[in-house]
Design an enzyme around this catalytic site. Structure first.
Site, PDB file in Angstrom:
ATOM      1  N   GLU A  39      36.651  36.726  49.971  1.00  0.00           N
ATOM      2  CA  GLU A  39      36.948  36.487  48.556  1.00  0.00           C
ATOM      3  C   GLU A  39      36.022  35.424  47.972  1.00  0.00           C
ATOM      4  OE1 GLU A  39      41.182  35.944  46.416  1.00  0.00           O
ATOM      5  OE2 GLU A  39      40.509  34.218  47.583  1.00  0.00           O
TER       6      GLU A  39
ATOM      7  N   HIS B  56      41.265  39.586  38.734  1.00  0.00           N
ATOM      8  CA  HIS B  56      42.661  39.639  39.172  1.00  0.00           C
ATOM      9  C   HIS B  56      43.369  38.361  38.763  1.00  0.00           C
ATOM     10  CE1 HIS B  56      42.953  37.294  43.248  1.00  0.00           C
ATOM     11  NE2 HIS B  56      42.084  36.713  42.458  1.00  0.00           N
TER      12      HIS B  56
ATOM     13  N   ASP C 246      35.961  48.572  41.931  1.00  0.00           N
ATOM     14  CA  ASP C 246      34.773  47.887  41.406  1.00  0.00           C
ATOM     15  C   ASP C 246      34.818  47.792  39.882  1.00  0.00           C
ATOM     16  OD1 ASP C 246      32.341  46.561  41.516  1.00  0.00           O
ATOM     17  OD2 ASP C 246      31.173  48.418  41.465  1.00  0.00           O
ATOM     18  N   HIS C 247      34.584  46.576  39.362  1.00  0.00           N
ATOM     19  CA  HIS C 247      34.608  46.305  37.924  1.00  0.00           C
ATOM     20  C   HIS C 247      35.917  46.764  37.276  1.00  0.00           C
ATOM     21  CE1 HIS C 247      30.445  45.396  38.682  1.00  0.00           C
ATOM     22  NE2 HIS C 247      30.360  44.859  37.485  1.00  0.00           N
TER      23      HIS C 247
ATOM     24  N   CYS D 220      44.833  30.172  40.203  1.00  0.00           N
ATOM     25  CA  CYS D 220      44.746  31.595  40.577  1.00  0.00           C
ATOM     26  C   CYS D 220      45.764  32.451  39.831  1.00  0.00           C
ATOM     27  CB  CYS D 220      44.912  31.752  42.087  1.00  0.00           C
ATOM     28  SG  CYS D 220      43.607  30.927  43.008  1.00  0.00           S
TER      29      CYS D 220
ATOM     30  N   HIS E  76      36.175  37.682  41.057  1.00  0.00           N
ATOM     31  CA  HIS E  76      35.464  37.359  42.294  1.00  0.00           C
ATOM     32  C   HIS E  76      34.384  38.401  42.547  1.00  0.00           C
ATOM     33  CE1 HIS E  76      38.351  34.330  43.669  1.00  0.00           C
ATOM     34  NE2 HIS E  76      39.313  35.159  43.311  1.00  0.00           N
TER      35      HIS E  76
ATOM     36  N   HIS F 286      40.955  35.758  36.419  1.00  0.00           N
ATOM     37  CA  HIS F 286      39.622  35.312  36.845  1.00  0.00           C
ATOM     38  C   HIS F 286      39.021  36.403  37.713  1.00  0.00           C
ATOM     39  CE1 HIS F 286      42.262  34.182  40.165  1.00  0.00           C
ATOM     40  NE2 HIS F 286      41.194  34.257  40.943  1.00  0.00           N
TER      41      HIS F 286
HETATM   42 NI    NI Z   1      41.241  34.838  42.882  1.00  0.00          NI
END
Ligand code: NI
Length: 138
Positions: free
Chosen positions: A125, A18, A81-82, A37, A43, A41
């Site tokens: 997160e 995200h 997911d992914h 952010c 998580h 990137h």
């Molecule tokens: Ni982030």
């Protein structure tokens, strides 16, 4: 709430990319506000789903965890997911902060889990950031 209800929390995991960007702000303001952010990137997210109910006298269970797993997988995990969160259909228009995700995940899960059953969502997160949401009525 009556005294026989039990909170049952199950933890789920997904990985996603995200970047934080508010459409209400200029590119410069977004870069300043969100810093690192604002860059793409990823998580490894954990989602804690808390369901509350009275244990069935026959089974001793308040929640069928197998059914909950199916509901969470179909209604939430398969959507995110992914993926790039900003491209996930249920997250269109959501600024994907932990706060935004917690509320969006509630909207996805609450109807699927059943009336009044979902009582808390936590989006973890990072090891330092946890975002909890308990619905509109609190
Ligand atoms: Ni982030």
């Amino acid at each position: 709430m009556t005294g026989n209800r039990v909170d049952v929390t199950r933890v789920y995991h997904f990985s996603a990319a995200h970047r934080l960007e508010s459409p209400a702000l200029s590119p410069e303001a977004n870069a300043t506000l969100y810093g690192l952010c604002h860059r793409p990137h990823g998580h490894n997210y954990y989602v804690e789903v808390t369901v509350t109910g009275a244990p069935d006298p026959l089974t001793g269970m308040a929640v069928d965890l197998g059914r909950l797993d199916t509901v969470v997988r179909r209604s939430l995990l398969d959507q995110v997911d992914h993926r790039v969160l900003e491209e996930a259909l249920p997250l269109r228009g959501v600024v994907t902060t932990g706060e935004g995700l917690a509320r969006a995940f509630w909207r996805l899960l609450a109807p699927a889990v059943g009336p009044g059953a979902l009582t808390r969502i936590a989006v973890v997160e990072t090891a330092k950031n946890r975002f909890e949401y308990r619905g509109e009525d609190r």
